[in-house]
Structure formats: C-alpha cells, structure tokens
Design an enzyme around this catalytic site. Structure first.
Site, short mmCIF file in Angstrom:
data_model
loop_
_atom_site.label_atom_id
_atom_site.label_comp_id
_atom_site.label_asym_id
_atom_site.label_seq_id
_atom_site.Cartn_x
_atom_site.Cartn_y
_atom_site.Cartn_z
N SER A 83 -1.64 35.21 34.60
CA SER A 83 -1.37 35.14 33.16
C SER A 83 -0.75 33.83 32.71
O SER A 83 -0.45 33.67 31.53
CB SER A 83 -0.42 36.26 32.75
OG SER A 83 -0.85 37.48 33.25
N THR A 185 3.05 37.01 30.47
CA THR A 185 3.68 35.74 30.05
C THR A 185 5.11 35.63 30.54
O THR A 185 5.85 36.61 30.50
CB THR A 185 3.70 35.71 28.51
OG1 THR A 185 2.37 35.67 28.05
CG2 THR A 185 4.48 34.54 27.95
N THR A 203 2.12 30.56 28.95
CA THR A 203 1.11 31.60 29.19
C THR A 203 -0.30 31.03 29.16
O THR A 203 -0.54 29.98 28.56
CB THR A 203 1.20 32.68 28.07
OG1 THR A 203 0.38 33.79 28.41
CG2 THR A 203 0.76 32.15 26.72
N ARG A 213 -8.59 31.15 20.40
CA ARG A 213 -7.43 31.97 20.01
C ARG A 213 -6.13 31.39 20.57
O ARG A 213 -6.05 30.98 21.73
CB ARG A 213 -7.65 33.40 20.52
CG ARG A 213 -6.52 34.38 20.19
CD ARG A 213 -5.56 34.53 21.33
NE ARG A 213 -4.60 35.63 21.10
CZ ARG A 213 -3.56 35.86 21.89
NH1 ARG A 213 -3.33 35.11 22.93
NH2 ARG A 213 -2.74 36.87 21.64
N VAL A 214 -5.10 31.39 19.75
CA VAL A 214 -3.75 31.01 20.17
C VAL A 214 -2.84 32.21 19.90
O VAL A 214 -2.96 32.85 18.86
CB VAL A 214 -3.27 29.77 19.39
CG1 VAL A 214 -1.79 29.50 19.65
CG2 VAL A 214 -4.11 28.55 19.78
N GLY A 215 -1.97 32.50 20.84
CA GLY A 215 -1.08 33.66 20.69
C GLY A 215 0.29 33.28 20.17
O GLY A 215 0.49 32.21 19.57
N ASP A 216 1.24 34.16 20.41
CA ASP A 216 2.61 33.97 19.93
C ASP A 216 3.42 32.99 20.77
O ASP A 216 4.39 32.39 20.29
CB ASP A 216 3.35 35.31 19.93
CG ASP A 216 3.46 35.88 21.35
OD1 ASP A 216 2.42 35.93 22.05
OD2 ASP A 216 4.57 36.23 21.78
N THR A 236 6.78 39.01 25.13
CA THR A 236 5.56 39.10 25.93
C THR A 236 4.74 40.25 25.37
O THR A 236 5.26 41.10 24.65
CB THR A 236 5.89 39.31 27.42
OG1 THR A 236 4.66 39.38 28.16
CG2 THR A 236 6.68 40.58 27.66
N GLY A 237 3.46 40.26 25.70
CA GLY A 237 2.60 41.31 25.18
C GLY A 237 1.63 40.77 24.16
O GLY A 237 1.39 39.56 24.11
N GLY A 239 0.31 39.11 21.41
CA GLY A 239 0.95 38.13 20.55
C GLY A 239 0.69 38.32 19.07
O GLY A 239 1.51 37.93 18.24
#
Ligand code: ASP
Length: 326
Positions: A83, A185, A203, A213-216, A236-237, A239
């Site tokens: 991850s 993450t 992450t 895509r970009v996460g949190d 984590t999780g 985003g």
C-alpha cells in the site's frame, strides 16, 4: 484484498505468538499519558519497523521532522508493503502512483500527489516544503522536481504487485470510483525531546484506483495535520470520506476545543457516519491522534484498524476501538 488481509493476518499472528516481540494489547479507548510520555511516536497499522526508525532519531535528541520522515521511508522501501511506495499496488491501468505529505512544528508543509517512479515520496514532499515556496507538486511536475533534487527514477512495480493487478484485471470485478478493499497507508506523528510535533503520511493509494485519482493522504488537513500548540492527527482508509470531512484538521481543532485525542477521533468518525449513513458500513476509515502531552487516541469505522505506539521504551501494536459493533 487477499494480499492485504494476508499481510494483516500474518503480522497479527506473529505478534500474538510473541515472535516479533510485539505484544498486541487490548483496545484502550482513552489512552492516559504516562509520566514521561514524551518523546513519542505513533503510526497507523502494524508499523513497528517504521516506529523503530523514528525512535532511533528522537531518542538521540533528533527532531520530530527527521523522525517522521525516517519512519515513513521504511514501508516506502519495503516491497512487501502493498500500500506504500515500492511494491505498492498500481492503479486500474497498472501504474504505481504515489501520494505523500509532511508537516513540521512551525506549520510548514510539503506534499506530492500522483508521483511516479520515485521510491520515497515523503522525502520529495519534504524537499517541496524546504526548497520551494509551494506546498504541493503533482504528477510530471513533481517528478521533474524530484529528479532535479537528485532522486533516482525507478520501476516501483514489483512482480507480486503486477501479478495481483493482472489477476484483478482478468476478474473484471465491478469497479466504482475507487476500490475500497486495499488500504494500509502509513500516517506517522512524533513529538521530540523539545516537545515539538511533526507528521507525515505516505501511500500508493487505493488499489486499482481510477487512473489519475488522488486520495486524502497528501492533502494537508485531510490525511495528516499537526499544530504545535495542540497536537496532530492522521488518517487511513477510504480517502474520499476523509477528504469530504477534512478529518485530520477536524480532529486537531476538536482537541484545541478541549476534547481528548480519543474523543476527537470518535467525533470525526461519527461525522462520516452521520454524513453517509447508508454507505459507511462498506468501508474502513481509521483516525489516529496525539496531543502535546503525548496522550493518544485512535478510532475506526469498523473493526480491524490498529496502530503502533512508541512511548517510553515500548514499541507496541494496539487494536483501535471502532464504531460498527454488532
Ligand atoms: N487513504 C488512502 C487513500 O485513500 C488509502 C489507504 O489508507 O491506504 O488513498
């Protein structure tokens, strides 16, 4: 998911037998500060090696900033961590794209998103913070900057990750905006001997996410936030849910208003539950927080989130309490 779960079970099983020398403690919903709770470091999931690296720095009198960077670099370099960094599972197109951020006790912040070919995005994020007037660089621009700064271009897709992606591609599972199954993450927070706090988060994002895509995790205030007057938090999780409630910033502000880290994490999870009453059962979000006294809190939407805490000499994995009980 199978790979991720396998890693989780493997680590928990070894820890349970004491083979790693890492006792897994019972959930503690309100962690009280020890007499000498500082310096300390805490990270999402079972990340004892990362915490060990951070500990080596803060126990020698080094800065929390150096500690969180050193900690985050451990899973980034580990091909077995699916991850984060090298070996992280790719996006839907089979391409590894990385997100990371870092923040220091002065309120300086740096971040990279959608970065390819660089094993240590957290260190590139630190360079963005220290060498540019900006906070966030993305994609090709982030890569160009990293190469200018002397980072090496590498292939980050391992055979194991490629095979997992090929299997996923063949199965043609229904695919939404994101794959909610694989997330591990690392968010890491540390307080050094001077009492200064820093944080980092890194992450490869949700496995098989939509390309682009970009996460949190690289978003300051979503995936991680620190304020030297109050404390810090990381996430984590999935985003998307963290971003829509700016979870880490929310937790720090709740602590500023007098909530304990545990109470603040619980309230931030409840915010997600309230906003998404029908969806929250389908995904995991985990929050981790520490206040300036070294008191920690952690809470997940569902069972399974855990965190690694270094305080005094002990480096231990703790299961987090969670919202969704039977
Ligand atoms: N928060 C990360 C993301 O949404 C996923 C994770 O925690 O692994 O990209």
């Amino acid at each position: 998911m199978e790979l991720n779960r396998r890693r989780f079970i493997k680590n928990s099983a070894l820890a349970g037998t004491g083979m790693l020398g890492i006792p897994v403690l019972k959930a503690n919903s309100h962690n009280e500060p020890a007499d000498n709770a500082i310096p300390m470091a805490v990270a999402t999931w079972n990340n004892t090696a990362a915490i060990q690296a951070a500990a080596g720095i803060i126990h020698r009198g080094g800065s929390a900033l150096d500690a969180v960077e050193a900690g985050a670099r451990v899973p980034e370099a580990d091909p077995g961590d699916l991850s984060v960094g090298y070996g992280g599972l790719p996006d839907a197109n089979g391409i590894v794209t990385l997100d990371a951020c870092i923040m220091d006790h002065l309120g300086n912040a740096g971040s990279v998103t959608y970065l390819q070919h660089i094993k240590h995005p957290v260190s590139v994020a630190r360079k963005v913070m220290e060498e540019t007037p900006h906070v966030m660089l993305s994609g090709a621009g982030a890569l160009t900057f990293a190469l200018e700064q002397g980072f090496k271009k590498e292939n980050l897709l391992t055979d194991e990750s490629r095979q997992a992606w090929e299997k996923w591609s063949k199965e043609k599972k229904p695919f939404g905006e994101t794959n909610f199954e694989n997330h591990d993450t690392i968010g890491i927070l540390a307080i050094d001997q001077q009492g200064n706090i820093s944080g980092a988060c890194t992450t490869s994002g949700m496995a098989y996410k939509r390309h682009g895509r970009v996460g949190d995790s690289p978003i300051i205030g979503a995936g991680m936030y620190v304020d030297n007057e109050v404390g810090g938090a990381c996430a984590t999780g999935v985003g998307e849910y963290v971003m829509k409630t700016l979870g880490s910033f929310l937790i720090v502000e709740l602590m500023r208003q007098g909530k304990s880290p545990q109470q603040a994490c619980e309230e931030a999870i409840k915010r997600i539950v309230t906003r998404h009453p029908r969806r929250f059962k389908d995904f995991q979000v985990g929050y981790l927080a520490v206040n300036k006294q070294g008191q920690t809190g952690a809470y997940g939407t569902e069972k399974g989130f855990e965190y690694t805490l270094l305080q005094q000499e002990s480096n231990r994995v703790h299961p987090a309490d969670y919202y969704l009980k039977d």
